[in-house]
Scaffold this motif. Structure first.
Motif, short mmCIF file in Angstrom:
data_model
loop_
_atom_site.label_atom_id
_atom_site.label_comp_id
_atom_site.label_asym_id
_atom_site.label_seq_id
_atom_site.Cartn_x
_atom_site.Cartn_y
_atom_site.Cartn_z
N GLU A 211 0.82 -1.22 0.00
CA GLU A 211 0.00 0.00 0.00
C GLU A 211 0.85 1.26 0.00
O GLU A 211 0.53 2.25 -0.67
N ASP A 212 1.97 1.26 0.71
CA ASP A 212 2.83 2.44 0.77
C ASP A 212 3.47 2.72 -0.58
O ASP A 212 3.57 3.88 -1.01
N GLN A 213 3.92 1.66 -1.28
CA GLN A 213 4.50 1.85 -2.62
C GLN A 213 3.48 2.43 -3.59
O GLN A 213 3.79 3.34 -4.37
N ALA A 214 2.26 1.89 -3.56
CA ALA A 214 1.22 2.37 -4.46
C ALA A 214 0.87 3.83 -4.16
O ALA A 214 0.72 4.65 -5.08
N ARG A 215 0.75 4.16 -2.89
CA ARG A 215 0.41 5.53 -2.52
C ARG A 215 1.49 6.51 -2.94
O ARG A 215 1.20 7.62 -3.43
N GLU A 216 2.76 6.13 -2.78
CA GLU A 216 3.86 7.02 -3.16
C GLU A 216 3.91 7.22 -4.67
O GLU A 216 4.14 8.33 -5.16
N TRP A 217 3.68 6.13 -5.44
CA TRP A 217 3.69 6.26 -6.91
C TRP A 217 2.54 7.16 -7.36
O TRP A 217 2.71 7.99 -8.25
N GLN A 218 1.37 7.00 -6.77
CA GLN A 218 0.22 7.81 -7.14
C GLN A 218 0.46 9.28 -6.82
O GLN A 218 0.11 10.18 -7.60
N ARG A 219 1.11 9.55 -5.69
CA ARG A 219 1.38 10.94 -5.32
C ARG A 219 2.35 11.60 -6.30
O ARG A 219 2.12 12.73 -6.74
N LYS A 220 3.40 10.89 -6.67
CA LYS A 220 4.37 11.45 -7.61
C LYS A 220 3.75 11.65 -8.99
O LYS A 220 4.01 12.66 -9.66
N THR A 221 2.94 10.69 -9.42
CA THR A 221 2.31 10.79 -10.74
C THR A 221 1.37 12.00 -10.81
O THR A 221 1.40 12.76 -11.78
N GLU A 222 0.55 12.19 -9.80
CA GLU A 222 -0.36 13.33 -9.78
C GLU A 222 0.40 14.64 -9.72
O GLU A 222 0.00 15.64 -10.33
N SER A 223 1.52 14.66 -8.98
CA SER A 223 2.33 15.87 -8.88
C SER A 223 2.95 16.23 -10.23
O SER A 223 2.94 17.40 -10.64
N LEU A 224 3.48 15.21 -10.94
CA LEU A 224 4.05 15.46 -12.26
C LEU A 224 2.99 15.93 -13.26
O LEU A 224 3.23 16.83 -14.07
N PHE A 225 1.82 15.32 -13.18
CA PHE A 225 0.75 15.71 -14.10
C PHE A 225 0.32 17.15 -13.86
O PHE A 225 0.10 17.92 -14.81
N LYS A 226 0.19 17.55 -12.60
CA LYS A 226 -0.21 18.92 -12.29
C LYS A 226 0.81 19.92 -12.79
O LYS A 226 0.46 21.00 -13.27
N SER A 227 2.11 19.57 -12.67
CA SER A 227 3.15 20.49 -13.14
C SER A 227 3.10 20.70 -14.65
O SER A 227 3.60 21.70 -15.17
N TRP A 228 2.48 19.75 -15.36
CA TRP A 228 2.29 19.89 -16.82
C TRP A 228 0.93 20.51 -17.13
O TRP A 228 0.83 21.41 -17.96
N ALA A 229 -0.13 20.06 -16.46
CA ALA A 229 -1.48 20.47 -16.82
C ALA A 229 -1.82 21.88 -16.36
O ALA A 229 -2.64 22.55 -16.99
N GLU A 230 -1.24 22.34 -15.27
CA GLU A 230 -1.61 23.63 -14.73
C GLU A 230 -0.77 24.77 -15.27
O GLU A 230 -0.86 25.91 -14.80
N THR A 231 0.05 24.50 -16.28
CA THR A 231 0.81 25.54 -16.97
C THR A 231 0.44 25.51 -18.45
O THR A 231 -0.22 24.60 -18.93
N THR A 232 0.89 26.51 -19.18
CA THR A 232 0.62 26.58 -20.62
C THR A 232 1.57 25.70 -21.43
O THR A 232 1.51 25.71 -22.65
N SER A 233 2.42 24.93 -20.76
CA SER A 233 3.33 24.03 -21.48
C SER A 233 2.56 22.96 -22.24
O SER A 233 3.06 22.42 -23.24
N CYS A 234 1.37 22.63 -21.77
CA CYS A 234 0.60 21.56 -22.42
C CYS A 234 -0.05 22.01 -23.73
O CYS A 234 -0.52 21.18 -24.50
N ASP A 235 -0.08 23.31 -23.98
CA ASP A 235 -0.69 23.87 -25.17
C ASP A 235 0.39 24.25 -26.16
O ASP A 235 1.33 24.98 -25.82
N ILE A 236 0.26 23.79 -27.41
CA ILE A 236 1.29 24.08 -28.41
C ILE A 236 1.36 25.57 -28.70
O ILE A 236 2.40 26.09 -29.10
N THR A 237 0.25 26.30 -28.49
CA THR A 237 0.25 27.74 -28.70
C THR A 237 0.67 28.51 -27.45
O THR A 237 0.78 29.74 -27.49
N ARG A 238 0.84 27.79 -26.31
CA ARG A 238 1.26 28.38 -25.03
C ARG A 238 0.29 29.47 -24.57
O ARG A 238 0.68 30.50 -24.03
N GLU A 239 -1.00 29.23 -24.79
CA GLU A 239 -2.04 30.19 -24.42
C GLU A 239 -2.90 29.70 -23.26
O GLU A 239 -3.35 30.51 -22.45
N GLN A 240 -3.15 28.39 -23.18
CA GLN A 240 -4.07 27.87 -22.17
C GLN A 240 -3.46 26.68 -21.45
O GLN A 240 -2.58 26.00 -22.00
#
Length: 311
Positions: free
Chosen positions: A117-146
C-alpha cells in the motif's frame, strides 16, 4: 385474436368519384382499406393531408450530413456570436459539462504490480504531482495560451458550435520547459479532402478509413480555409495511430448514427426557430423605440376645451 382494420372515412374526392362511377369508387375504397391494413403506423401514411407533402430521403449518415455541414457550421457560429439564446445555450452546456476541468486521480492496481500500500500511494502521489506540473501551466498547449483545463473548455465549446474538433498529441521542444509533450487543437474546417476531391468510401470529409470504417489518417490544411491573406492551400497527412498502435489524433464528436463521419453542431435542429425569434425580437424592439418617440399631452384650447397634442 387479430383486430379488424379500421375502415377509412371517405373524402370529398371519394364521394365524388363514387357518385360518378360506383365501380371505380368501390375499387378506390378497397385500395385504401388494403393500405390501412398493411400499414400499422399512422406516421407513415401518405394519404393524410398533413403528411402527404412530407417526403424525406433515406440517405446514409454521410449523404444526409455532409452537403449541409459547412452551412450548418457557419449559421451555428453566427448564432453563438450574435444570438443571446444560442450563445447562452452553448455557454451553459459547456459550463455544466466541463466546469473547472477534469483532473487526474491516479489509482493503480497494486495487486497486479506486486506493490504494498505504501509503494502504491507514493507512486500515485508522484504521478499526480508530475501531471499537475504539466497540466496547470501553458506548457501543455502548443500555442502556449491555455492550460489543460482551458483546453478542455475550448474543445467542448468547439464540438458544440462546429460539430467536432480534432486533438493532436504531439511534441515540441520549448525553452525553459521540462516537458515536450503538448496538445494541438485543430478546428473542424481544416480537415477536408485535398484539392476538394469528391467523397468516396475510403475518403470522406478529409478522413481516410479502412474497409471496416476505422480512421487511418486525416488530411489537415495548414491554415484555416477562411484565413486572411492565405493564397496557397497545403495539406498535411496526420495518422490517427502511431507505429505502436497508440492514439495520437483524437476526433472529438458525438455520433448519432452508424457510419456518421463528422459531428453535427449543437444548434443545428433549432437554427430556423432561433433566427425567426431573433427577427421577431428585433421587430418588437424597433416598434417599442418608435413608439417611445411619441408623447401625448393635454392643454387647454379655445373656449377652455381640452385638446390632445402629440409629438
Amino acid at each position: 385474436m387479430s383486430r379488424a382494420p379500421k375502415v377509412p372515412e371517405p373524402t370529398l374526392l371519394d364521394k365524388a368519384i363514387t357518385w360518378l362511377s360506383p365501380e371505380r369508387g368501390a375499387k378506390r375504397m378497397h385500395a385504401r382499406l388494403t393500405m390501412t391494413a398493411l400499414g400499422g403506423y399512422s406516421g407513415a401514411s401518405k394519404s393524410k393531408r398533413t403528411l402527404s407533402a412530407w417526403t424525406p430521403t433515406a440517405g446514409s449518415a454521410a449523404a444526409d450530413l455532409l452537403p449541409d455541414l459547412p452551412t450548418l457550421r457557419e449559421r451555428c457560429r453566427d448564432l453563438e456570436r450574435n444570438n443571446p439564446i444560442g450563445g447562452g445555450a452553448i455557454n451553459t452546456v459547456t459550463t455544466k459539462t466541463v466546469g473547472t476541468g477534469l483532473a487526474l486521480k491516479s489509482v493503480v492496481n497494486r495487486s497486479i504490480l506486486g506493490w504494498d500500500e505504501d509503494q502504491a500511494r507514493e507512486w500515485q502521489r508522484k504521478t499526480e504531482s508530475l501531471f499537475k506540473s504539466w497540466a496547470e501551466t501553458t506548457s501543455c498547449d502548443i500555442t502556449r495560451e491555455q492550460n489543460f483545463y482551458g483546453l478542455q473548455d475550448l474543445t467542448w465549446r468547439s464540438v458544440l458550435s462546429s460539430g467536432d474538433v480534432f486533438t493532436l498529441l504531439t511534441h515540441k521542444e520549448q525553452p525553459g520547459q521540462h516537458y515536450s509533450a503538448c496538445i494541438q487543437l485543430i478546428e473542424a474546417d481544416r480537415v477536408c479532402n485535398p484539392s476538394n476531391k469528391a467523397d468516396t468510401e475510403a475518403l470522406t470529409a478529409g478522413i481516410e478509413r479502412d474497409a471496416d470504417g476505422a480512421p487511418i489518417k486525416a488530411h489537415i490544411l495548414r491554415s484555416h480555409p477562411g484565413a486572411l491573406g492565405v493564397k496557397d492551400r497545403v495539406w498535411d497527412d496526420r495518422p490517427f495511430f502511431n507505429e505502436r498502435g497508440g492514439r495520437v489524433l483524437l476526433h472529438v464528436y458525438r455520433r448519432r448514427r452508424v457510419g456518421q463521419p463528422r459531428g453535427v453542431p449543437y444548434l443545428a435542429p433549432v437554427i430556423e426557430k432561433l433566427k425567426q425569434l431573433d427577427r421577431y425580437t428585433d421587430a418588437e424592439l424597433e416598434a417599442a423605440v418608435v413608439s417611445a418617440f411619441f408623447a401625448v399631452f393635454i392643454k387647454p384650447g379655445q373656449g377652455g376645451n381640452p385638446r390632445l397634442h402629440h409629438c
